[in-house]
Design a protein around this motif. Structure first.
Motif, PDB file in Angstrom:
ATOM      1  N   GLN A   1    -110.080  67.196 -26.800  1.00 37.27           N
ATOM      2  CA  GLN A   1    -108.766  66.754 -26.329  1.00 37.27           C
ATOM      3  C   GLN A   1    -107.661  67.763 -26.636  1.00 37.27           C
ATOM      4  OE1 GLN A   1    -107.951  62.826 -27.863  1.00 37.27           O
ATOM      5  NE2 GLN A   1    -110.001  62.073 -27.381  1.00 37.27           N
ATOM      6  N   ILE A   2    -107.973  68.825 -27.349  1.00 40.60           N
ATOM      7  CA  ILE A   2    -106.956  69.818 -27.687  1.00 40.60           C
ATOM      8  C   ILE A   2    -106.522  70.544 -26.421  1.00 40.60           C
ATOM      9  CG2 ILE A   2    -106.460  71.908 -29.022  1.00 40.60           C
ATOM     10  CD1 ILE A   2    -108.619  71.037 -30.998  1.00 40.60           C
TER      11      ILE A   2
ATOM     12  N   GLN B   1    -106.101  78.253 -27.511  1.00 38.94           N
ATOM     13  CA  GLN B   1    -105.971  79.709 -27.507  1.00 38.94           C
ATOM     14  C   GLN B   1    -105.367  80.206 -28.819  1.00 38.94           C
ATOM     15  OE1 GLN B   1    -103.928  81.303 -24.095  1.00 38.94           O
ATOM     16  NE2 GLN B   1    -103.830  83.361 -24.951  1.00 38.94           N
ATOM     17  N   VAL B   2    -104.347  79.506 -29.310  1.00 37.95           N
ATOM     18  CA  VAL B   2    -103.735  79.869 -30.590  1.00 37.95           C
ATOM     19  C   VAL B   2    -104.751  79.744 -31.723  1.00 37.95           C
ATOM     20  CG1 VAL B   2    -101.964  79.247 -32.291  1.00 37.95           C
ATOM     21  CG2 VAL B   2    -101.406  79.232 -29.851  1.00 37.95           C
ATOM     22  N   LEU B   3    -105.513  78.669 -31.714  1.00 38.78           N
ATOM     23  CA  LEU B   3    -106.514  78.439 -32.759  1.00 38.78           C
ATOM     24  C   LEU B   3    -107.637  79.479 -32.680  1.00 38.78           C
ATOM     25  CD1 LEU B   3    -106.658  74.559 -32.423  1.00 38.78           C
ATOM     26  CD2 LEU B   3    -105.746  75.821 -34.386  1.00 38.78           C
ATOM     27  N   GLN B   4    -108.035  79.842 -31.466  1.00 36.83           N
ATOM     28  CA  GLN B   4    -109.075  80.851 -31.296  1.00 36.83           C
ATOM     29  C   GLN B   4    -108.602  82.210 -31.803  1.00 36.83           C
ATOM     30  OE1 GLN B   4    -112.509  80.715 -29.945  1.00 36.83           O
ATOM     31  NE2 GLN B   4    -112.230  82.551 -31.186  1.00 36.83           N
TER      32      GLN B   4
ATOM     33  N   VAL C   1     -98.470  82.169 -37.343  1.00 36.95           N
ATOM     34  CA  VAL C   1     -98.865  81.324 -36.222  1.00 36.95           C
ATOM     35  C   VAL C   1     -97.944  80.112 -36.137  1.00 36.95           C
ATOM     36  CG1 VAL C   1    -100.724  79.917 -35.264  1.00 36.95           C
ATOM     37  CG2 VAL C   1    -101.276  82.023 -36.491  1.00 36.95           C
ATOM     38  N   ALA C   2     -97.463  79.805 -34.938  1.00 31.66           N
ATOM     39  CA  ALA C   2     -96.686  78.587 -34.717  1.00 31.66           C
ATOM     40  C   ALA C   2     -97.616  77.494 -34.214  1.00 31.66           C
ATOM     41  CB  ALA C   2     -95.570  78.843 -33.712  1.00 31.66           C
TER      42      ALA C   2
ATOM     43  N   TYR D   1    -111.446  72.428 -35.331  1.00 34.42           N
ATOM     44  CA  TYR D   1    -111.734  73.359 -34.242  1.00 34.42           C
ATOM     45  C   TYR D   1    -111.661  74.797 -34.746  1.00 34.42           C
ATOM     46  CZ  TYR D   1    -111.359  75.627 -29.662  1.00 34.42           C
ATOM     47  OH  TYR D   1    -111.572  76.428 -28.562  1.00 34.42           O
ATOM     48  N   LEU D   2    -110.628  75.102 -35.519  1.00 38.42           N
ATOM     49  CA  LEU D   2    -110.446  76.446 -36.065  1.00 38.42           C
ATOM     50  C   LEU D   2    -111.598  76.845 -36.961  1.00 38.42           C
ATOM     51  CD1 LEU D   2    -108.744  78.980 -36.825  1.00 38.42           C
ATOM     52  CD2 LEU D   2    -107.603  77.556 -38.537  1.00 38.42           C
TER      53      LEU D   2
END
Length: 229
Positions: A46-47, A53-56, A186-187, A219-220
């Motif tokens: 659900q992300i 993309q930020v987490l990746q 990171v924001a 996820y991260l």
């Protein structure tokens, strides 16, 4: 900030190295916390794509730079950053990744009791530490004991170099365009549940934000773990 007994860790923790990331034998998490993390794992689909993309990108930075220190920053270090710090420590144990989590604010206030209650609903055993000038909570997580209290992001207990700064509120993101010593900034903002304080929606609002934080961090860290195998 977490306080660890090196002797206990030396005796009880078997460390295996996979590339640049340290993976350690699994500590015993409270069963309720493990059930919570397992349930949240299912929600990572659900992300939103832009958030993924930020987490990746963050995971890629951890993998390529061996950076396993995450410093969560918000305005008062009272709710979201505190929840993120403790959940990260739990996820590190859940995925057997040796990671250090910290938190701080642009101002120091106190760990909000509503945030503490939210973490207790997740399954963490928070105990008020006696004799402190500001509210402090002691948490036993596996073989490790953590002390949670509100502090500024540049507090002496927080890392000074080689860490990733994760801004979990828009106010801190605007107030701290530069975090000295961070290898990546990171924001990753979350809605402030404070606006629901004293309402019938209070508990639900805090639980939603906590679950969103856990979902993103799972996820991260799953990306980091998969790269180390």
């Amino acid at each position: 900030m977490n306080f660890k007994n090196p002797l206990i860790l030396l005796i009880t923790t078997f460390v295996i190295h996979f590339g640049a990331i340290e993976v350690k034998a699994q500590s015993t998490l409270p069963s309720k916390v493990k059930r919570y993390l397992r349930s949240v794992e299912k929600d990572t689909l659900q992300i939103p794509e832009d958030r993924k993309q930020v987490l990746q990108e963050t995971a890629s930075h951890i993998i390529s730079n061996s950076t396993v220190k995450l410093h969560f920053v918000c305005s008062h270090n009272s709710r979201r950053s505190q929840m993120a710090q403790l959940i990260t420590e739990a996820i590190g144990q859940y995925y057997n990744i040796n990671i250090e989590a910290y938190s701080g604010g642009t101002h120091a206030t106190a760990l909000n009791p509503r945030a503490a209650a939210t973490l207790q609903r997740v399954g963490f055993d928070l105990k008020m530490a006696p004799g402190a000038d500001i509210p402090q909570y002691s948490i036993q997580l596996g073989e490790e004991t953590f002390l949670m209290y509100s502090k500024k992001y540049d507090d002496m207990q927080n890392p000074k170099k080689d860490f990733i700064a994760i801004m979990v509120c828009s106010e801190a993101d605007r107030a701290c365009p530069i975090i000295p010593g961070a290898t990546l900034r990171v924001a990753l903002p979350y809605t402030d549940p404070r606006k629901f304080d004293g309402t019938e929606e209070e508990e639900k609002a805090y639980d939603i934000v906590c679950k969103q934080i856990a979902r993103d961090l799972i996820y991260l860290m799953a990306k980091v773990k998969s790269a180390s195998l």
